[in-house]
Design an enzyme around this catalytic site. Structure first.
Site, PDB file in Angstrom:
ATOM      1  N   GLU A  78       0.815  -1.215   0.000  1.00 44.19           N
ATOM      2  CA  GLU A  78       0.000   0.000   0.000  1.00 44.19           C
ATOM      3  C   GLU A  78       0.853   1.271   0.000  1.00 44.19           C
ATOM      4  O   GLU A  78       0.348   2.363   0.262  1.00 44.19           O
ATOM      5  CB  GLU A  78      -0.913   0.016   1.237  1.00 44.19           C
ATOM      6  CG  GLU A  78      -1.770  -1.212   1.407  1.00 44.19           C
ATOM      7  CD  GLU A  78      -3.001  -1.222   0.513  1.00 44.19           C
ATOM      8  OE1 GLU A  78      -2.968  -0.556  -0.537  1.00 44.19           O
ATOM      9  OE2 GLU A  78      -3.983  -1.871   0.879  1.00 44.19           O
ATOM     10  N   TYR A 121     -14.761  16.934  18.240  1.00 37.94           N
ATOM     11  CA  TYR A 121     -13.505  16.234  18.026  1.00 37.94           C
ATOM     12  C   TYR A 121     -13.381  15.716  16.602  1.00 37.94           C
ATOM     13  O   TYR A 121     -12.282  15.622  16.055  1.00 37.94           O
ATOM     14  CB  TYR A 121     -13.358  15.113  19.058  1.00 37.94           C
ATOM     15  CG  TYR A 121     -13.482  15.667  20.454  1.00 37.94           C
ATOM     16  CD1 TYR A 121     -12.429  16.362  21.035  1.00 37.94           C
ATOM     17  CD2 TYR A 121     -14.679  15.570  21.145  1.00 37.94           C
ATOM     18  CE1 TYR A 121     -12.557  16.927  22.290  1.00 37.94           C
ATOM     19  CE2 TYR A 121     -14.816  16.138  22.404  1.00 37.94           C
ATOM     20  CZ  TYR A 121     -13.748  16.821  22.964  1.00 37.94           C
ATOM     21  OH  TYR A 121     -13.899  17.397  24.195  1.00 37.94           O
TER      22      TYR A 121
END
Length: 209
Positions: A78, A121
């Site tokens: 990846e 958040y």
């Protein structure tokens, strides 16, 4: 942003410790997921087919600034996704790719904005939204342009039918943001079908400001 050479051992230990923490809490299973971090003039990365729960600090892949493998075991397949995120976010010091359960489930939905801005958040760690890029075979270099474009919108990207990739100003910041994304995806599922109260534009701008 590069880490001092003397910090390499600390970085290696941090990759192992944080990888084990993610694995122990189910954010990654088997050999899924990978981590990279800037080190000196290049990068350290978890090796291909390695488990985040069983990493060896002295057996991480080393790549130079051009992403050429220079030492250690072969890096994760990846690597192109990590390369794209660093290009999109030049100040990033680390990138975390996970197949965490709820984000991966979200990645299989056909929705424009699958995770609403429900908490401060989410906004502070991930931005006003998290874009989704189309599906590509894992390791395909064709994903680079889509992740590059999406990564310029914010530090987190959902990979369709795959998982997520998240950048941070430090390794700890990237891990914290990846965890926030997973919890936000969990909230989206828990609240599905119920009347929710997403943050409004004024609240979002206040947090972004």
């Amino acid at each position: 942003m590069t880490a001092p050479a003397g910090n390499e051992n600390t970085l290696r230990e941090s990759v192992v410790a944080l990888g084990a923490s993610l694995f122990a809490r189910g954010f990654s299973v088997g050999s899924a997921g990978n981590i990279s971090v800037r080190s000196g003039d290049g990068f350290l990365m978890t090796p291909t087919n390695s488990s985040l729960g069983r990493l060896d600090p002295q057996a991480l892949s080393e790549l130079d600034a051009q992403w050429v493998h220079t030492a250690g075991p072969k890096p994760s397949k990846e690597v192109v996704m990590h390369q794209a995120m660093y290009q999109a976010r030049p100040q990033a010091a680390a990138v975390v790719h996970l197949h965490s359960t709820y984000v991966t489930a979200i990645s299989c939905l056909d929705e424009e904005q699958p995770i609403p801005p429900l908490t401060p958040y989410f906004i502070m760690r991930l931005g006003r939204d998290v874009p989704t890029v189309p599906y590509y075979k894992p390791g395909s270099p064709a994903v680079l342009d889509d992740i590059l474009a999406a990564g310029q919108r914010g530090p987190a990207v959902i990979l369709a039918n795959h998982g997520s990739i998240v950048a941070g100003s430090s390794l700890e910041d990237a891990v914290n943001a990846a965890e926030e994304l997973e919890v936000s995806a969990q909230l989206a599922f828990l609240l599905e079908g119920r009347a929710t109260r997403p943050l409004n534009e004024e609240q979002i701008q206040d947090l972004l400001g």
